[in-house]
Design a protein around this motif. Structure first.
Motif, PDB file in Angstrom:
ATOM      1  N   ILE A 189       0.833  -1.211   0.000  1.00 13.77           N
ATOM      2  CA  ILE A 189       0.000   0.000   0.000  1.00 13.77           C
ATOM      3  C   ILE A 189       0.868   1.262   0.000  1.00 13.77           C
ATOM      4  O   ILE A 189       0.458   2.299  -0.535  1.00 13.77           O
ATOM      5  CB  ILE A 189      -1.014   0.041   1.162  1.00 13.77           C
ATOM      6  N   ALA A 241       1.565   1.551  -3.699  1.00  8.90           N
ATOM      7  CA  ALA A 241       0.362   1.909  -4.450  1.00  8.90           C
ATOM      8  C   ALA A 241       0.009   3.385  -4.275  1.00  8.90           C
ATOM      9  O   ALA A 241      -0.469   4.030  -5.205  1.00  8.90           O
ATOM     10  CB  ALA A 241      -0.806   1.029  -4.018  1.00  8.90           C
ATOM     11  N   ASN A 242       0.273   3.927  -3.096  1.00  9.02           N
ATOM     12  CA  ASN A 242      -0.060   5.326  -2.825  1.00  9.02           C
ATOM     13  C   ASN A 242       1.031   6.303  -3.220  1.00  9.02           C
ATOM     14  O   ASN A 242       0.742   7.471  -3.509  1.00  9.02           O
ATOM     15  CB  ASN A 242      -0.366   5.513  -1.337  1.00  9.02           C
ATOM     16  N   GLU A 272       1.248   5.077 -10.785  1.00 10.00           N
ATOM     17  CA  GLU A 272       0.307   3.962 -10.893  1.00 10.00           C
ATOM     18  C   GLU A 272       0.857   2.855 -11.787  1.00 10.00           C
ATOM     19  O   GLU A 272       1.429   3.121 -12.840  1.00 10.00           O
ATOM     20  CB  GLU A 272      -1.021   4.475 -11.466  1.00 10.00           C
ATOM     21  N   LYS A 322      -2.932  -1.017 -10.293  1.00 11.59           N
ATOM     22  CA  LYS A 322      -3.423   0.327 -10.000  1.00 11.59           C
ATOM     23  C   LYS A 322      -3.440   0.492  -8.478  1.00 11.59           C
ATOM     24  O   LYS A 322      -2.392   0.447  -7.861  1.00 11.59           O
ATOM     25  CB  LYS A 322      -4.760   0.573 -10.677  1.00 11.59           C
ATOM     26  N   GLN A 323      -4.622   0.639  -7.875  1.00  9.65           N
ATOM     27  CA  GLN A 323      -4.633   0.779  -6.416  1.00  9.65           C
ATOM     28  C   GLN A 323      -5.137  -0.479  -5.718  1.00  9.65           C
ATOM     29  O   GLN A 323      -5.352  -0.481  -4.510  1.00  9.65           O
ATOM     30  CB  GLN A 323      -5.474   1.993  -6.008  1.00  9.65           C
ATOM     31  N   ASN A 324      -5.299  -1.545  -6.474  1.00  9.31           N
ATOM     32  CA  ASN A 324      -5.745  -2.804  -5.886  1.00  9.31           C
ATOM     33  C   ASN A 324      -4.547  -3.689  -5.553  1.00  9.31           C
ATOM     34  O   ASN A 324      -3.612  -3.806  -6.350  1.00  9.31           O
ATOM     35  CB  ASN A 324      -6.673  -3.540  -6.862  1.00  9.31           C
ATOM     36  N   LYS A 341     -10.199   2.982   2.893  1.00 11.99           N
ATOM     37  CA  LYS A 341      -9.693   1.754   2.285  1.00 11.99           C
ATOM     38  C   LYS A 341      -8.194   1.830   1.987  1.00 11.99           C
ATOM     39  O   LYS A 341      -7.715   1.291   0.984  1.00 11.99           O
ATOM     40  CB  LYS A 341     -10.473   1.412   1.012  1.00 11.99           C
ATOM     41  N   ASP A 342      -7.458   2.519   2.859  1.00 11.23           N
ATOM     42  CA  ASP A 342      -5.996   2.626   2.751  1.00 11.23           C
ATOM     43  C   ASP A 342      -5.544   3.298   1.463  1.00 11.23           C
ATOM     44  O   ASP A 342      -4.447   3.026   0.956  1.00 11.23           O
ATOM     45  CB  ASP A 342      -5.329   1.239   2.864  1.00 11.23           C
ATOM     46  N   ARG A 343      -6.369   4.187   0.920  1.00  3.09           N
ATOM     47  CA  ARG A 343      -6.031   4.865  -0.332  1.00  3.09           C
ATOM     48  C   ARG A 343      -6.241   6.365  -0.191  1.00  3.09           C
ATOM     49  O   ARG A 343      -7.212   6.817   0.417  1.00  3.09           O
ATOM     50  CB  ARG A 343      -6.915   4.377  -1.496  1.00  3.09           C
ATOM     51  N   ARG A 359      -8.546   9.860  -5.337  1.00  2.00           N
ATOM     52  CA  ARG A 359      -8.035   9.598  -6.684  1.00  2.00           C
ATOM     53  C   ARG A 359      -7.137  10.721  -7.214  1.00  2.00           C
ATOM     54  O   ARG A 359      -6.103  10.475  -7.799  1.00  2.00           O
ATOM     55  CB  ARG A 359      -9.217   9.383  -7.640  1.00  2.00           C
TER      56      ARG A 359
END
Length: 446
Positions: free
Chosen positions: A78, A81-82, A86, A107-109, A258-260, A263
């Motif tokens: 994570i 991802a962050n 991307e 991506k962010q998954n 959700k840890d994101r 966008r």
């Protein structure tokens, strides 16, 4: 530990305790209100871990949370991802002392969080100290058989081994940006460095750019990496400057989302705006005018549409150096952006945005600057076109209106600027710009 059935020995336990004491002192100096403390493989595997955990809780008041391998893999992922550009189907790999964690980032998954009993210290104590390299290879390959993944598009390297190798390459090649995060080492150079390390003595390791503090574990780490690269045959490599530590922080900070991050939120852009730009209205106006000019002119100036994003960021941030020294604004903007535009951008984007800001307002990038960074920049003609749009945007806003008080349209080879005002200073500023690609700028009072 691994020579003692995983039991942590008294001296390293005391060393860790002493380090935590110093950490508490540092934490208190920042007046932090929350402490997050996690432990990974060494404590996870230790039969005697409770003795250390209980002592730290009783004497220091720190609650150590021992996380499992899957959680460790997820936390590293994570962070990537962050805080990296991307990625589509990238495999993160975090080589630690006792374990190696893998995760797939699309991506962010984040999926397929896996932890294997592979680690630099574990391999050193079990195999390398006995010069059993054949046994180490067999052990690594047996562990890697547990990975059943589709071939990823890239490998994201987390942790000390990958960073040590990338750092050595970064400073031994002609890469023009001295920044480890998001650095993409050449696959052939990376593979050759791994082979050289595996066959090196200590003097050779120094010459290869490996720091003394990593001499004892760099070979086991390099061997793990070589077997992973062989298994997946991935040629795209990305270095992450962030990992589990940042993941722990982000999981707490973003626990309700959700840890994101949202966008369109970028931490580095937000930092520069908050820290260095007082007049955000003006910054947003330059951004708006630059994007409008790009939409009108990119076909005529033959600019690839993909650069609209970098142009818009440069337009928003190009005034960030003015609060340091007004008369050398562009020089300071360049330094701030090159240093601080860290997370969510690759090196090409960082160099392009900082270059556009350095040469914003009146002049095009110099040939000397272009030669220094051409490995990471678009071709000179496209760079000049983007730079011209930034400078023109600033010139059109010379009068600093409360609200944008002109409209723009393209009529054949003429850019028409229409306003109810005379725009005297704006006209003067535009006239000072070098003419570009036979583009005439016409002012019309309606």
């Amino acid at each position: 530990a691994y020579k003692n059935n995983g039991n942590i020995q008294e001296i390293p336990m005391q060393r860790a305790y002493d380090a935590l004491c110093d950490f508490l002192s540092i934490i208190n100096s920042f007046q932090a209100r929350k402490i997050l403390c996690v432990a990974t493989s060494a404590l996870r595997d230790a039969p005697n871990k409770s003795a250390f955990i209980n002592r730290v809780k009783k004497e220091l008041g720190i609650n150590i949370k021992v996380i499992n391998g899957e959680r460790e893999a997820y936390l590293g992922a994570i962070a990537c991802a962050n805080l990296l550009p991307e990625q589509n189907s990238a495999l993160s790999i975090d080589i630690g002392g006792g374990s190696t964690e893998f995760a797939v980032i699309n991506k962010q998954n984040i999926t397929a969080n896996i932890s294997l009993d592979l680690g630099t210290v574990r391999l050193k104590e079990l195999f390398f100290d006995n010069n059993d390299i054949k046994g180490a290879n067999k052990y690594i390959d047996t562990q890697l058989e547990k990975l059943s993944l589709d071939n990823p598009s890239a490998i994201i390297g987390i942790g000390g081994t990958f960073r040590a190798l990338s750092n050595a390459l970064l400073h031994s090649t002609s890469h023009p940006l001295d920044k480890l995060h998001a650095y993409e080492p050449n696959y052939n150079d990376f593979s050759m460095l791994i082979n050289n390390i595996l066959n090196a003595n200590e003097d050779d390791l120094r010459k290869l750019g490996i720091k003394n503090s990593r001499f004892d574990v760099i070979k086991p780490g390099a061997l793990i990496l070589s077997r992973v690269l062989k298994k997946f045959k991935i040629r795209n490599l990305i270095t992450s400057g962030v990992g589990v530590r940042e993941g722990v922080y982000l999981a707490d900070l973003l626990r309700n989302s959700k840890d994101r991050f949202p966008r369109n939120f970028n931490t580095s852009i937000r930092y520069i705006l908050d820290k260095h730009i007082e007049n955000k209205t003006y910054a947003n106006q330059i951004n708006k005018v630059a994007k409008e000019l790009f939409d009108l002119l990119h076909n005529k100036l033959k600019i690839d549409e993909k650069y609209r994003y970098e142009l818009s960021i440069a337009a928003k941030l190009c005034s960030c150096g003015s609060n340091i020294h007004f008369y050398s604004e562009q020089k300071h903007s360049y330094s701030i952006i090159e240093d601080s535009l860290e997370f969510g951008f690759d090196h090409k984007q960082i160099v392009l945005v900082s270059t556009l800001c350095k040469f914003a307002n009146k002049k095009l990038p110099t040939s000397e600057h272009y030669e220094l960074f051409k490995l990471l920049l678009p071709n000179a003609k496209m760079l000049n076109a983007l730079s011209y749009i930034i400078s023109l945007s600033i010139a059109l806003l010379t009068h600093r209106p409360r609200n944008i008080d002109f409209s723009l349209r393209l009529v054949k080879n003429e850019l028409v600027v229409e306003s109810k005002r005379a725009l005297y200073l704006t006209k003067e500023a535009v006239e000072k710009l070098n003419s570009f690609e036979n583009l005439n700028i016409v002012f019309v009072n309606d």
